[in-house]
Design a protein around this motif. Sequence first.
Motif, mmCIF file in Angstrom:
data_model
loop_
_atom_site.group_PDB
_atom_site.id
_atom_site.type_symbol
_atom_site.label_atom_id
_atom_site.label_comp_id
_atom_site.label_asym_id
_atom_site.label_seq_id
_atom_site.Cartn_x
_atom_site.Cartn_y
_atom_site.Cartn_z
ATOM 1 N N VAL A 1 -5.743 9.274 11.573
ATOM 2 C CA VAL A 1 -5.489 8.383 12.706
ATOM 3 C C VAL A 1 -3.999 8.060 12.791
ATOM 4 O O VAL A 1 -3.390 8.081 13.874
ATOM 5 C CB VAL A 1 -6.320 7.096 12.570
ATOM 6 C CG1 VAL A 1 -5.937 6.088 13.650
ATOM 7 C CG2 VAL A 1 -7.814 7.411 12.656
ATOM 8 N N LEU A 2 -3.401 7.776 11.638
ATOM 9 C CA LEU A 2 -1.979 7.449 11.609
ATOM 10 C C LEU A 2 -1.133 8.632 12.074
ATOM 11 O O LEU A 2 -0.121 8.458 12.770
ATOM 12 C CB LEU A 2 -1.563 7.020 10.206
ATOM 13 C CG LEU A 2 -0.126 6.537 10.026
ATOM 14 C CD1 LEU A 2 0.185 5.375 10.961
ATOM 15 C CD2 LEU A 2 0.118 6.136 8.579
ATOM 16 N N LEU B 1 -2.281 -0.222 12.494
ATOM 17 C CA LEU B 1 -2.137 0.470 11.221
ATOM 18 C C LEU B 1 -0.799 0.156 10.563
ATOM 19 O O LEU B 1 -0.732 -0.103 9.356
ATOM 20 C CB LEU B 1 -2.276 1.986 11.438
ATOM 21 C CG LEU B 1 -3.687 2.481 11.768
ATOM 22 C CD1 LEU B 1 -3.639 3.935 12.231
ATOM 23 C CD2 LEU B 1 -4.595 2.345 10.555
ATOM 24 N N ALA B 2 0.269 0.170 11.348
ATOM 25 C CA ALA B 2 1.589 -0.161 10.801
ATOM 26 C C ALA B 2 1.643 -1.620 10.367
ATOM 27 O O ALA B 2 2.248 -1.959 9.344
ATOM 28 C CB ALA B 2 2.671 0.137 11.837
ATOM 29 N N SER C 1 2.368 -3.132 6.586
ATOM 30 C CA SER C 1 3.366 -4.146 6.246
ATOM 31 C C SER C 1 2.733 -5.276 5.428
ATOM 32 O O SER C 1 3.353 -5.816 4.505
ATOM 33 C CB SER C 1 4.017 -4.708 7.512
ATOM 34 O OG SER C 1 3.140 -5.548 8.242
ATOM 35 N N LEU C 2 1.486 -5.615 5.742
ATOM 36 C CA LEU C 2 0.793 -6.661 4.988
ATOM 37 C C LEU C 2 0.503 -6.209 3.562
ATOM 38 O O LEU C 2 0.574 -7.003 2.613
ATOM 39 C CB LEU C 2 -0.510 -7.040 5.701
ATOM 40 C CG LEU C 2 -0.348 -7.729 7.060
ATOM 41 C CD1 LEU C 2 -1.716 -7.920 7.722
ATOM 42 C CD2 LEU C 2 0.361 -9.067 6.904
ATOM 43 N N VAL C 3 0.167 -4.925 3.394
ATOM 44 C CA VAL C 3 -0.043 -4.387 2.051
ATOM 45 C C VAL C 3 1.254 -4.453 1.260
ATOM 46 O O VAL C 3 1.288 -4.888 0.097
ATOM 47 C CB VAL C 3 -0.549 -2.932 2.126
ATOM 48 C CG1 VAL C 3 -0.572 -2.303 0.721
ATOM 49 C CG2 VAL C 3 -1.947 -2.881 2.738
ATOM 50 N N LEU C 4 2.351 -4.048 1.864
ATOM 51 C CA LEU C 4 3.649 -4.059 1.190
ATOM 52 C C LEU C 4 4.056 -5.468 0.776
ATOM 53 O O LEU C 4 4.668 -5.676 -0.284
ATOM 54 C CB LEU C 4 4.714 -3.436 2.098
ATOM 55 C CG LEU C 4 4.564 -1.919 2.318
ATOM 56 C CD1 LEU C 4 5.356 -1.466 3.531
ATOM 57 C CD2 LEU C 4 4.996 -1.154 1.068
#
Length: 280
Positions: A180-181, A246-247, A251-254
């Motif tokens: 998807v990304l 997705l982006a 950013s939340l994961v990072l």
Amino acid sequence: MTTLGILHPGSMGAAVAAQAKAAGAEVLWCPEGRSDATKDRAVRSGLAAVGNIAEMVHNSDVILSLCPPANAVDVASSVAGHSFSGIFVDGNAISPASMKTISTIMSSAGAQLVDGSVIGSPPSTTKTPRLYLSGPEAPVEAVARLFEGTAVNAIALPGGIGKASALKLSYSTFQKISRVLAAVSYTLAHDYGVERELLDVAKQRTTSYLTETEYISKTASRAWRWGPEMREAVQALMESSLPAGLAEAASLVLERWGDARNFPLGLPEAMDRLHHTTEG
């Protein structure tokens, strides 16, 4: 001869069922409520039709469920509702928690549950998918025997119910989201007329990020810089009216890794931080 019931023979289900039939099993399916395309697949695969689910339950030693994930619990309930006492294999892409729900349903009916997951393309003369199986040893071995010598590579996993489904979702999370990304990234590049250059850059890589586990720590140490970059990507995607979720999620994961420039994280700590929100 073992009798296998298949619910339902879609492109994967029909191909897997055909392999079991080729290995000597009798394979049943239920045409009730199925589309013409499903019926055509079943006929081409040489599957034997039954009148209804009750008849399948009565005549099957093993029932294999390969259906859309959203229907997995309902399919299991319909089988259990007819007091099935054989081996029920749930081969759907569902969470370990959903598999536990199905385990409770099957236990109440007196059936033995095998947690299954199919990874790969439908079996053929050129394709050999893996069928991972977990659960009690005896039923797992019985299911694996159905596919001995076929294009379905049955692999037993230790550890009980939940292992096969966890493996499937661990793999498909990366595989599906990355696809998807890729679509979103390519469309963004196309909007600015640089899609050929994007492909040229991408072709420099020949391996999957998923195999590079040592890079997880490096990613964590760069989160302080990559996080803001992802937020800029969110802005660019929104400006092109493309999905930015997705982006934004990246950013939340990072952010969970915080600023690890001066205190590099090892792999265990990097993974542990993903389970907890951190500050700074």
